[in-house]
Motif scaffolding. Structure first.
Motif, PDB file in Angstrom:
ATOM      1  N   TRP A 189       0.805  -1.200  -0.034  1.00  0.00           N
ATOM      2  CA  TRP A 189      -0.048  -0.113   0.151  1.00  0.00           C
ATOM      3  C   TRP A 189       0.734   1.106   0.006  1.00  0.00           C
ATOM      4  O   TRP A 189       2.259   1.204   0.273  1.00  0.00           O
ATOM      5  N   ASP A 249       0.958   5.515   1.415  1.00  0.00           N
ATOM      6  CA  ASP A 249       0.524   6.231   2.346  1.00  0.00           C
ATOM      7  C   ASP A 249      -0.419   7.173   1.705  1.00  0.00           C
ATOM      8  O   ASP A 249      -0.157   7.967   0.832  1.00  0.00           O
ATOM      9  N   GLY A 250      -1.545   6.999   2.143  1.00  0.00           N
ATOM     10  CA  GLY A 250      -2.623   8.189   1.597  1.00  0.00           C
ATOM     11  C   GLY A 250      -2.182   9.587   2.068  1.00  0.00           C
ATOM     12  O   GLY A 250      -2.698  10.371   1.202  1.00  0.00           O
ATOM     13  N   ASP A 254      -8.790   7.783   0.050  1.00  0.00           N
ATOM     14  CA  ASP A 254      -7.651   8.292  -0.204  1.00  0.00           C
ATOM     15  C   ASP A 254      -6.460   7.544  -0.183  1.00  0.00           C
ATOM     16  O   ASP A 254      -5.264   8.435   0.130  1.00  0.00           O
ATOM     17  N   GLU A 255      -6.632   6.366  -0.222  1.00  0.00           N
ATOM     18  CA  GLU A 255      -5.224   5.559  -0.307  1.00  0.00           C
ATOM     19  C   GLU A 255      -5.365   4.560  -1.286  1.00  0.00           C
ATOM     20  O   GLU A 255      -6.343   4.268  -1.673  1.00  0.00           O
ATOM     21  N   GLU A 313      -4.325  -1.319   0.949  1.00  0.00           N
ATOM     22  CA  GLU A 313      -4.861  -1.122   2.211  1.00  0.00           C
ATOM     23  C   GLU A 313      -3.820  -1.740   3.348  1.00  0.00           C
ATOM     24  O   GLU A 313      -3.177  -2.605   3.037  1.00  0.00           O
TER      25      GLU A 313
END
Length: 350
Positions: free
Chosen positions: A222, A224-225, A276-277, A280
């Motif tokens: 993932w 970082d948003g 916003d990411e 997960e």
């Protein structure tokens, strides 16, 4: 006279005269002396007229120069320029306001006095800008009412940078440039030039397990948003009151494991933006779940590592003077590789 030859001859004459330092072409940004500060192309300035400078992330060049406001751009040590996903490229050259009458005079007269550009060419230029064919005394009677426009080129000199061959021409303030002038600056062109100034965050993904994973163990991935939010650059030409803002928004992350002996999640390897990411974040208790974004390696990397490639696609659009609805530009992408060590799961024989 073609633009390349014209500038080359001007540069030669300037060096001989010892009074002008003219580069082969003018950059899109304020890397050269701005008119009103150091003068046009390095010629002595008069302290009047448009100026230029640097203010934080805002870089501006003076007459004709484009002001780039980068205050909402990506920042940090790992940022980079997006690469169009098509063969499209921003304009290589364009025309914009560049000289006041006095500035053009200070640019041209030392070159004529040097005499090395040839009497025929010098005579033609004097006729054009001094003797009324079509401009009389550098259009000084119109001082403050317009500017001489001239060509600018992309600072990286991409193919086509030498296609803007028109000599400086006058445009009254508030009037459009002549219809037969191609590549005259417009809001859309500003948006395209701002595209080239977009910088986005690096794409090193967070992995769980981190750094070293095991064969047949799903690895979560993932971004970082907080880092992956829309960024934008605004380009403007204050002298003629036009501007455009180009915005890039992250839409997806593509995972390429670095080996065919791997399975990606999802199967396409493309993880769409989730709120916003992207992807997960792994949390305790999810070890038995299939990650929405990640990879499973099927073979050990041995004594080395696999180079996982993570590429983010950015949707890019613009608005500007007279254009209030988002207009599309080609998607961009920016990616980077990172090492992933994959080990066999060790078993104990009793």
């Amino acid at each position: 006279m073609p633009a390349v030859t014209r500038f080359q001859r001007l540069a030669t004459a300037a060096i001989l005269a010892g009074s002008v330092c003219l580069s082969l072409a003018t950059s899109a940004v304020a890397t050269q002396n701005p008119p009103g500060k150091g003068g046009i192309g390095g010629a002595p300035g008069n302290g009047k007229g448009p100026s230029g400078g640097v203010d934080g992330n805002t870089i501006n060049s003076s007459a004709g120069g484009i002001v780039f406001d980068r205050s909402k751009n990506g920042s940090g040590g790992s940022v980079g320029a997006v690469r169009p996903t098509t063969t499209w490229t921003p304009p290589a050259c364009w025309y914009a306001p560049k000289y006041t009458p006095e500035q053009l005079q200070k640019q041209m007269e030392p070159i004529w006095e040097a005499g090395s550009t040839g009497s025929g060419w010098d005579s033609d230029q004097r006729n054009r800008y001094v003797n009324g064919e079509p401009y009389k005394d550098f259009n000084k009677d119109k001082t403050g009412k317009g500017y001489f426009w001239d060509s600018f080129v992309d600072k990286s000199y991409p193919p086509g940078w030498d296609k803007c061959e028109e000599p400086p021409f006058w445009v009254d303030q508030g009037d459009p440039p002549p219809a037969d002038i191609e590549n005259a600056v417009t809001p859309e062109m500003l948006a395209q030039l701002a595209y080239a100034e977009i910088r986005v965050p690096g794409t090193e993904v967070t992995l769980a397990p981190e750094g070293t994973t095991k064969v047949n163990l799903p690895t979560w991935a993932w971004l970082d948003g907080a880092d992956f939010k829309p960024v934008s650059v605004t380009a403007s030409v204050p002298l003629i009151g036009i501007e455009a803002t180009t915005t890039a928004e992250p839409v997806s992350l593509k995972i390429e494991p670095g080996t065919a002996d791997a399975t990606t999640y999802p199967a396409s390897g493309v993880c769409e933006l989730n709120g916003d990411e992207i992807g997960e974040a792994y949390a305790k208790g999810k070890a038995g779940e299939t990650p929405p974004c990640g990879v499973k390696y099927l073979r050990s990397s041995g004594d080395g590592s696999y180079q996982l490639q993570a590429t983010v696609t950015w949707k890019i659009h613009w608005t500007g003077t007279g254009v209030n609805v988002d207009q599309p530009l080609p998607d961009g992408e920016f990616g980077a590789g990172q090492d992933v060590i994959v080990q066999e799961i060790q078993s104990i024989n009793r």
